[in-house]
Motif scaffolding. Structure first.
Motif, PDB file in Angstrom:
ATOM      1  N   ARG A   1      25.239  48.207  28.279  1.00  0.00           N
ATOM      2  CA  ARG A   1      23.852  47.860  27.972  1.00  0.00           C
ATOM      3  C   ARG A   1      22.959  49.067  28.201  1.00  0.00           C
ATOM      4  O   ARG A   1      23.262  49.919  29.027  1.00  0.00           O
ATOM      5  CB  ARG A   1      23.384  46.691  28.846  1.00  0.00           C
TER       6      ARG A   1
ATOM      7  N   GLN B   1      17.311  47.919  29.737  1.00  0.00           N
ATOM      8  CA  GLN B   1      17.667  46.514  29.895  1.00  0.00           C
ATOM      9  C   GLN B   1      18.234  46.239  31.279  1.00  0.00           C
ATOM     10  O   GLN B   1      17.929  45.209  31.898  1.00  0.00           O
ATOM     11  CB  GLN B   1      18.678  46.123  28.812  1.00  0.00           C
ATOM     12  N   LEU B   2      19.046  47.150  31.791  1.00  0.00           N
ATOM     13  CA  LEU B   2      19.579  46.969  33.134  1.00  0.00           C
ATOM     14  C   LEU B   2      18.470  47.001  34.183  1.00  0.00           C
ATOM     15  O   LEU B   2      18.489  46.217  35.147  1.00  0.00           O
ATOM     16  CB  LEU B   2      20.600  48.068  33.434  1.00  0.00           C
ATOM     17  N   ARG B   3      17.472  47.859  34.009  1.00  0.00           N
ATOM     18  CA  ARG B   3      16.368  47.909  34.956  1.00  0.00           C
ATOM     19  C   ARG B   3      15.566  46.613  34.947  1.00  0.00           C
ATOM     20  O   ARG B   3      15.132  46.130  36.004  1.00  0.00           O
ATOM     21  CB  ARG B   3      15.462  49.091  34.626  1.00  0.00           C
ATOM     22  N   GLU B   4      15.368  46.046  33.787  1.00  0.00           N
ATOM     23  CA  GLU B   4      14.647  44.773  33.709  1.00  0.00           C
ATOM     24  C   GLU B   4      15.418  43.658  34.403  1.00  0.00           C
ATOM     25  O   GLU B   4      14.830  42.822  35.107  1.00  0.00           O
ATOM     26  CB  GLU B   4      14.387  44.423  32.245  1.00  0.00           C
ATOM     27  N   ARG B   5      16.741  43.662  34.246  1.00  0.00           N
ATOM     28  CA  ARG B   5      17.547  42.644  34.909  1.00  0.00           C
ATOM     29  C   ARG B   5      17.526  42.836  36.421  1.00  0.00           C
ATOM     30  O   ARG B   5      17.427  41.877  37.181  1.00  0.00           O
ATOM     31  CB  ARG B   5      18.986  42.702  34.389  1.00  0.00           C
ATOM     32  N   TRP B   6      17.604  44.099  36.879  1.00  0.00           N
ATOM     33  CA  TRP B   6      17.548  44.351  38.318  1.00  0.00           C
ATOM     34  C   TRP B   6      16.205  43.948  38.905  1.00  0.00           C
ATOM     35  O   TRP B   6      16.124  43.388  39.999  1.00  0.00           O
ATOM     36  CB  TRP B   6      17.796  45.833  38.579  1.00  0.00           C
ATOM     37  N   LYS B   7      15.131  44.212  38.164  1.00  0.00           N
ATOM     38  CA  LYS B   7      13.800  43.865  38.651  1.00  0.00           C
ATOM     39  C   LYS B   7      13.652  42.352  38.744  1.00  0.00           C
ATOM     40  O   LYS B   7      13.130  41.829  39.745  1.00  0.00           O
ATOM     41  CB  LYS B   7      12.740  44.450  37.731  1.00  0.00           C
ATOM     42  N   ALA B   8      14.132  41.644  37.728  1.00  0.00           N
ATOM     43  CA  ALA B   8      14.033  40.183  37.760  1.00  0.00           C
ATOM     44  C   ALA B   8      14.866  39.594  38.885  1.00  0.00           C
ATOM     45  O   ALA B   8      14.438  38.664  39.582  1.00  0.00           O
ATOM     46  CB  ALA B   8      14.478  39.607  36.409  1.00  0.00           C
ATOM     47  N   SER B   9      16.073  40.175  39.130  1.00  0.00           N
ATOM     48  CA  SER B   9      16.910  39.690  40.220  1.00  0.00           C
ATOM     49  C   SER B   9      16.270  39.974  41.578  1.00  0.00           C
ATOM     50  O   SER B   9      16.332  39.147  42.493  1.00  0.00           O
ATOM     51  CB  SER B   9      18.295  40.335  40.124  1.00  0.00           C
TER      52      SER B   9
END
Length: 206
Positions: free
Chosen positions: A26, A30-38
């Protein structure tokens, strides 16, 4: 019977067959957005704190750098660079490029990422060569006369270094006699015995 080598190969094949497939790659955004949401869901802090973590980290790093002053002593750096290069090179001989690489490594360590003044690494190398190094070059070509190809060693004597312990030698054979003193005359040989022959003692028969 199955050998150990064949058993290990079969285990590798079985592990590859039952291993789950890796997810597709990915993009980093996109990975940064997922990490931020987590992080927002699991950390228990507000979203604006998570969003501003990078700015907080940069501000903290700037405050730490402001409190810690980078002090560079050229004379101390020169002796440290010369000693390090002398020890790390086999035989104690080295070229100018070795000093320059070690000087840049020391600058990166002392300045902690700050931008250095132009020519500071060359200044350390020049101080190390003029004060702590000895030119041992025996040039055989024109290139050997250039400064970058001069062979140097440390100016301090090798006797200042701790001597290496010699490995223990074999124990002397108790049957062997010590070598004769070269200043003493050779013992007379029995008649009929040539040089290099051993005299076998005669044992009387019972």
């Amino acid at each position: 019977m199955v050998s150990e080598r064949v058993r290990a190969k079969l285990n590798q094949i079985a592990a590859r067959k039952i291993r789950p497939h890796k997810p597709p790659a990915r993009p980093l955004a996109q990975l940064r957005e997922r990490w931020k949401a987590s992080a927002i869901l699991t950390s228990g802090v507000t979203a604006d704190v998570i969003a501003s973590l990078l700015e907080h980290a940069r501000a903290a790093a700037a405050a730490i750098r402001a409190r810690v002053a980078a002090v560079l002593d050229v004379a101390l750096a020169a002796v440290d660079v010369a000693a390090t290069v002398f020890v790390m090179n086999d035989g104690g001989s080295f070229h100018r490029r070795h000093l320059l690489a070690e000087a840049r490594r020391r600058l990166a360590l002392v300045l902690r990422g700050r931008r250095r003044d132009p020519g500071l690494d060359d200044q350390i190398v020049a101080a190390a060569i003029s004060t702590h190094c000895l030119d041992i070059t025996e040039p055989k070509t024109i290139r050997g006369l250039e400064a970058g190809y001069r062979l140097c060693t440390a100016r301090w004597a090798l006797s200042d270094l701790p001597a290496r312990r010699r490995p223990p030698g074999p124990a002397p054979c108790p049957d062997r006699h010590p070598p004769a003193d070269p200043g003493e005359p050779a013992a007379p040989r029995p008649p009929g015995q040539s040089a290099g022959e051993w005299e076998i003692p005669r044992v009387p028969l019972q």
